[in-house]
Design a protein around this motif. Structure first.
Motif, PDB file in Angstrom:
ATOM      1  N   GLU A 123     -65.047  34.584 -78.693  1.00  0.00           N
ATOM      2  CA  GLU A 123     -65.366  34.665 -77.265  1.00  0.00           C
ATOM      3  C   GLU A 123     -64.885  33.420 -76.516  1.00  0.00           C
ATOM      4  N   LEU A 124     -64.990  32.267 -77.159  1.00  0.00           N
ATOM      5  CA  LEU A 124     -64.484  31.034 -76.546  1.00  0.00           C
ATOM      6  C   LEU A 124     -62.965  31.094 -76.383  1.00  0.00           C
ATOM      7  N   ASN A 125     -62.280  31.659 -77.376  1.00  0.00           N
ATOM      8  CA  ASN A 125     -60.831  31.839 -77.268  1.00  0.00           C
ATOM      9  C   ASN A 125     -60.485  32.749 -76.098  1.00  0.00           C
ATOM     10  N   ALA A 126     -61.242  33.841 -75.982  1.00  0.00           N
ATOM     11  CA  ALA A 126     -60.990  34.774 -74.879  1.00  0.00           C
ATOM     12  C   ALA A 126     -61.242  34.104 -73.534  1.00  0.00           C
ATOM     13  N   GLU A 127     -62.260  33.248 -73.470  1.00  0.00           N
ATOM     14  CA  GLU A 127     -62.612  32.598 -72.210  1.00  0.00           C
ATOM     15  C   GLU A 127     -61.556  31.569 -71.796  1.00  0.00           C
ATOM     16  N   ILE A 128     -61.077  30.759 -72.746  1.00  0.00           N
ATOM     17  CA  ILE A 128     -60.056  29.773 -72.374  1.00  0.00           C
ATOM     18  C   ILE A 128     -58.758  30.472 -71.986  1.00  0.00           C
ATOM     19  N   SER A 129     -58.466  31.601 -72.648  1.00  0.00           N
ATOM     20  CA  SER A 129     -57.278  32.373 -72.283  1.00  0.00           C
ATOM     21  C   SER A 129     -57.422  32.929 -70.864  1.00  0.00           C
ATOM     22  N   ARG A 130     -58.622  33.406 -70.519  1.00  0.00           N
ATOM     23  CA  ARG A 130     -58.868  33.937 -69.178  1.00  0.00           C
ATOM     24  C   ARG A 130     -58.710  32.844 -68.113  1.00  0.00           C
ATOM     25  N   LEU A 131     -59.238  31.663 -68.415  1.00  0.00           N
ATOM     26  CA  LEU A 131     -59.120  30.556 -67.468  1.00  0.00           C
ATOM     27  C   LEU A 131     -57.658  30.188 -67.227  1.00  0.00           C
ATOM     28  N   LEU A 132     -56.864  30.143 -68.296  1.00  0.00           N
ATOM     29  CA  LEU A 132     -55.459  29.769 -68.169  1.00  0.00           C
ATOM     30  C   LEU A 132     -54.680  30.795 -67.354  1.00  0.00           C
ATOM     31  N   LYS A 133     -55.054  32.074 -67.471  1.00  0.00           N
ATOM     32  CA  LYS A 133     -54.312  33.132 -66.793  1.00  0.00           C
ATOM     33  C   LYS A 133     -54.733  33.292 -65.330  1.00  0.00           C
ATOM     34  N   ASN A 134     -56.010  33.053 -65.025  1.00  0.00           N
ATOM     35  CA  ASN A 134     -56.547  33.466 -63.732  1.00  0.00           C
ATOM     36  C   ASN A 134     -56.912  32.327 -62.784  1.00  0.00           C
ATOM     37  N   HIS A 135     -56.806  31.078 -63.229  1.00  0.00           N
ATOM     38  CA  HIS A 135     -57.242  29.981 -62.367  1.00  0.00           C
ATOM     39  C   HIS A 135     -56.175  28.889 -62.291  1.00  0.00           C
ATOM     40  N   LYS A 136     -56.246  28.124 -61.214  1.00  0.00           N
ATOM     41  CA  LYS A 136     -55.342  26.986 -61.066  1.00  0.00           C
ATOM     42  C   LYS A 136     -55.642  25.964 -62.150  1.00  0.00           C
ATOM     43  N   ILE A 137     -54.596  25.438 -62.747  1.00  0.00           N
ATOM     44  CA  ILE A 137     -54.755  24.575 -63.921  1.00  0.00           C
ATOM     45  C   ILE A 137     -55.576  23.338 -63.594  1.00  0.00           C
ATOM     46  N   GLN A 138     -55.483  22.818 -62.336  1.00  0.00           N
ATOM     47  CA  GLN A 138     -56.192  21.588 -61.981  1.00  0.00           C
ATOM     48  C   GLN A 138     -57.675  21.808 -61.736  1.00  0.00           C
ATOM     49  N   THR A 139     -58.138  23.079 -61.755  1.00  0.00           N
ATOM     50  CA  THR A 139     -59.550  23.359 -61.475  1.00  0.00           C
ATOM     51  C   THR A 139     -60.368  23.646 -62.725  1.00  0.00           C
ATOM     52  N   ILE A 140     -59.730  23.698 -63.900  1.00  0.00           N
ATOM     53  CA  ILE A 140     -60.447  24.175 -65.089  1.00  0.00           C
ATOM     54  C   ILE A 140     -60.648  23.092 -66.144  1.00  0.00           C
ATOM     55  N   PHE A 186     -57.043  28.901 -80.937  1.00  0.00           N
ATOM     56  CA  PHE A 186     -57.588  27.920 -79.998  1.00  0.00           C
ATOM     57  C   PHE A 186     -56.644  26.730 -79.842  1.00  0.00           C
ATOM     58  N   ASN A 187     -56.090  26.250 -80.960  1.00  0.00           N
ATOM     59  CA  ASN A 187     -55.143  25.129 -80.885  1.00  0.00           C
ATOM     60  C   ASN A 187     -53.955  25.475 -79.992  1.00  0.00           C
ATOM     61  N   ALA A 188     -53.500  26.733 -80.085  1.00  0.00           N
ATOM     62  CA  ALA A 188     -52.363  27.154 -79.256  1.00  0.00           C
ATOM     63  C   ALA A 188     -52.755  27.168 -77.778  1.00  0.00           C
ATOM     64  N   HIS A 189     -53.959  27.688 -77.483  1.00  0.00           N
ATOM     65  CA  HIS A 189     -54.421  27.718 -76.090  1.00  0.00           C
ATOM     66  C   HIS A 189     -54.565  26.295 -75.542  1.00  0.00           C
ATOM     67  N   TYR A 190     -55.149  25.407 -76.339  1.00  0.00           N
ATOM     68  CA  TYR A 190     -55.380  24.041 -75.852  1.00  0.00           C
ATOM     69  C   TYR A 190     -54.050  23.298 -75.668  1.00  0.00           C
ATOM     70  N   LYS A 191     -53.105  23.562 -76.546  1.00  0.00           N
ATOM     71  CA  LYS A 191     -51.783  22.954 -76.387  1.00  0.00           C
ATOM     72  C   LYS A 191     -51.130  23.433 -75.088  1.00  0.00           C
ATOM     73  N   GLU A 192     -51.268  24.736 -74.806  1.00  0.00           N
ATOM     74  CA  GLU A 192     -50.731  25.284 -73.553  1.00  0.00           C
ATOM     75  C   GLU A 192     -51.385  24.602 -72.351  1.00  0.00           C
ATOM     76  N   TYR A 193     -52.711  24.404 -72.434  1.00  0.00           N
ATOM     77  CA  TYR A 193     -53.426  23.750 -71.336  1.00  0.00           C
ATOM     78  C   TYR A 193     -52.897  22.330 -71.114  1.00  0.00           C
ATOM     79  N   LYS A 194     -52.774  21.550 -72.204  1.00  0.00           N
ATOM     80  CA  LYS A 194     -52.328  20.163 -72.077  1.00  0.00           C
ATOM     81  C   LYS A 194     -50.920  20.090 -71.493  1.00  0.00           C
ATOM     82  N   GLN A 195     -50.031  20.951 -71.964  1.00  0.00           N
ATOM     83  CA  GLN A 195     -48.660  20.928 -71.463  1.00  0.00           C
ATOM     84  C   GLN A 195     -48.613  21.296 -69.977  1.00  0.00           C
TER      85      GLN A 195
END
Length: 683
Positions: A123-140, A186-195
């Motif tokens: 569920e945490l993986n799904a939530e971080i994926s949702r945040l990356l897709k639907n919100h501005k990166i600087q707000t999450i 999760f590591n892949a999602h977090y790497k995407e976020y950092k980049q």
């Protein structure tokens, strides 16, 4: 007092949304703003020095000031000192300075708060994926960091369990290694976020710097107009072009915002003083600015009577921005009076808002007391070590009830929000550790559970080949239900006995389903036909004739409906078909609004059911809600036009508002047509 002189000392980082700021927190923001201002770099100091230097130069180059002019200058300087004490203006300016750095902040982007502690790793993986897709990166950032903390905590617990298993099975601790798909994902999602966040800040920094350079150059160009030897009309036209360039120059760093604007306004006023050779041009601008500022003041005074403090504050921000960024100076004889009037209206709104926050703080303090009581109860339950399965089950229910009460208790003061949330999570986590520890040590109960589950396996295997479906099916369902209720078994036996039980149950139900399938063969034949029709639709090449293509697609829909029903577990194919139909419609070369209605009609065909109107009801309610929202948006845009009553129709801001209104009205017509279609389906 110059209205522009009053608008200063507000460049500071604002950490929270304006709607949640308490008086105490505003004081903290001001302290931080002061420290940031004092820490401005050399460029900032150069801008301030430039204002001072140009002021001195102006005094030298122009005629000596009379005593009256000196008194006016002294009064203006005193007003500047007083302006630094105008807290109600500071608050507005702090918000606008923040918006100046990132124009997207003008639309406050809120991200929903969720209970990440209650989520599983998937569920945490799904939530971080949702945040990356639907919100501005600087707000999450805050949310991503909370998700990361919870995910790592849960994975650490799993890692300890796997390590314990590995050692129990004879493994050497030094050789232990474990990961799983959830961790890799999760590591892949977090790497995407950092980049993404790093790229965002790098690009923004470059843009802000370039925009600042552009604005400073505009200031230099305005300064240069004072020494240009050409007719005044040409110089004035060049000046107006530079003003337009300034308005469109884009966001700049917030710590440079006020200094840049003050320097700009300083040189704009110098230019108007320079225009004394052609008073008509200057007075025309002064009159326009004076009239517009009076309208802004009147609107601010109306807002001071509005009981919705958050709404009035947000609109007041816009008014201050218009005052500062869109309008130039007025005649010296009016500057003191109109600014004083605008400042008084601002203060009235500010005071009412502070009173609102004071009342809100009192409510939040009561919520805090309630939440601290809940945390104390959770802590007490966690410290009371139960000795039986039933006692622990009772505790689990109590904790769940307290968790629900905690989330329903409402907001607490912002300054203790994070610490309160941390105490709550720690209390719940302590309870969970005690619970997990208890169940890990229930060896005897686990072996009893193992015995009970083996008995169920025997029943399943004894009946898996039975043809007496009416008698055996309820029995098989019952033992499946009993299996879930028995509880844990030793970990090393868990997978093995589950596979045995699952294999016997699946064998029986596969046999039963095969027999039922034979009876429902026509449904499976319909499914096979639909699969072929869907494949044909995907491969269909459209012609260049939209009418012919529409007829073709409508025939496909009719053919699909004529095939009839498919088995319950195969009905997903209907969704795939209508998605493929929509994809084909999207490729037609025709008016988008007409195409939208054709697609909508095909969708309604799928929703229509003479025996069950729930799907149509849901669609109708959704459309009504959308129509209401669009009407509200049109009303708001039309209200905004009132602020530009004397602005030319070719003004970019006015043109943009009119364009938005036209687009919303077209969209409204489409939704009204859809509502008519839905109502017709009931007949």
């Amino acid at each position: 007092m110059s209205e522009n002189d009053n608008l200063q000392n507000a460049d500071g980082k604002k950490e929270v949304e304006s709607t949640d700021t308490t008086p105490t927190q505003q004081a903290e923001i001001k302290t931080e703003a002061k420290s940031e201002t004092e820490g401005n770099d050399v460029d900032n100091n150069n801008v301030e020095a430039e204002v001072k230097q140009d002021s001195e130069t102006e005094s030298t180059d122009n005629e000596p000031k009379s005593s009256t002019e000196a008194e006016e200058a002294a009064t203006e300087n005193a007003s500047k000192t007083d302006a630094a004490k105008d807290n109600h203006v500071d608050e507005i300016e702090a918000s606008n300075a923040e918006d100046a750095e990132d124009e997207s902040n003008a639309e406050r982007h809120e991200v929903e708060e969720k209970d990440y502690h209650a989520m599983s790793m998937d569920e945490l993986n799904a939530e971080i994926s949702r945040l990356l897709k639907n919100h501005k990166i600087q707000t999450i950032s805050k949310h991503v960091n909370e998700i990361k903390s919870e995910f790592n905590a849960k994975f650490s617990e799993l890692l300890e369990e796997k390590k314990e298993e590995f050692i129990d099975d004879g493994g050497n601790e030094i050789d232990f290694y474990y990961t799983n798909d959830a961790k890799k994902q999760f590591n892949a999602h977090y790497k995407e976020y950092k980049q993404t966040i790093n790229a965002y800040y790098k690009e923004r920094e470059q843009n802000l710097k370039q925009n600042l350079d552009n604005r400073l150059q505009i200031i230099e160009d305005i300064k240069g107009l004072l020494s240009v030897e050409e007719n005044m009309g040409t110089t004035y036209k060049t000046f107006k072009e530079l003003q337009e360039k300034w308005r469109n120059a884009g966001p700049i760093p917030r710590d440079k915002y006020n200094n840049a604007w003050n320097t700009y306004h300083h040189h704009v006023e110098r230019f108007y003083d320079f225009l004394h050779l052609n008073n008509d041009l200057r007075d025309m601008d002064f009159k326009h600015n004076y009239d517009q500022k009076l309208k802004i003041i009147e609107r601010a005074e109306e807002l001071a009577e509005d009981e919705n403090t958050n709404r009035s504050f947000r609109e007041l921000q816009v008014l201050h921005k218009l005052w500062k960024e869109e309008l130039g100076p007025v005649g010296k004889e009016h500057r003191e009076a109109i600014w004083e009037r605008f400042s008084n209206a601002t203060k009235a709104i500010h005071d009412k808002r502070q009173a609102y926050f004071a009342d809100m703080d009192k409510a939040h303090e009561k919520n805090l007391e309630r939440k601290e009581e809940i945390i104390a109860k959770i802590t007490a339950i966690g410290e009371d070590k139960a000795t039986s399965h039933s006692a622990w089950q009772k505790k689990i229910k109590e904790i769940e009830a307290l968790r629900d009460a905690f989330f329903k208790a409402g907001k607490v003061p912002l300054k203790v929000n994070e610490s309160t949330w941390a105490k709550f999570k720690n209390a719940v986590r302590t309870f969970n550790r005690g619970k997990n520890s208890f169940y890990k040590n229930l060896k005897k109960d686990q072996y009893d559970n193992l015995k009970k589950k083996k008995e169920l396996i025997q029943i399943a295997e004894d009946n898996k080949d039975s043809d007496d479906f009416a008698t055996v099916t309820p029995l098989m369902k019952k033992i499946q239900s009993d299996w879930k209720k028995i509880g844990h078994v030793p970990r090393r036996d868990s997978d093995k006995i589950w596979k045995q039980f699952k294999s016997a149950c699946n064998h029986y139900f596969d046999k039963m389903h095969a027999e039922r399938k034979a009876k429902d063969q026509h449904l499976y034949e319909a499914f096979d036909k639909k699969v072929k029709l869907l494949d044909g639709l995907k491969a269909l090449e459209l012609s260049e004739d939209p009418k012919a293509d529409i007829k073709t697609l409508q025939d496909k829909i009719a053919e699909w409906k004529d095939i009839g029903y498919v088995p319950q577990n195969k009905r997903y194919i209907d969704g795939k078909f209508y998605k493929a139909i929509d994809d084909k419609f999207d490729k037609l070369k025709m008016d988008k609004s007409k195409l939208e209605m054709i697609k909508f009609e095909s969708k309604l065909e799928n929703l229509a059911d003479p025996e069950d109107t729930r799907l149509l009801d849901n669609e109708q309610n959704f459309i009504r809600k959308r129509i209401s929202d669009i009407k509200s948006e049109i009303n708001q845009l039309e209200n905004n036009l009132q602020f530009f009553s004397n602005v030319k129709s070719d003004n970019p801001l006015v043109k943009d508002v009119h364009k938005n209104i036209d687009n919303h009205k077209k969209e409204l017509d489409t939704w009204k047509a859809k509502l008519t279609k839905v109502r017709g389906m009931y007949n």
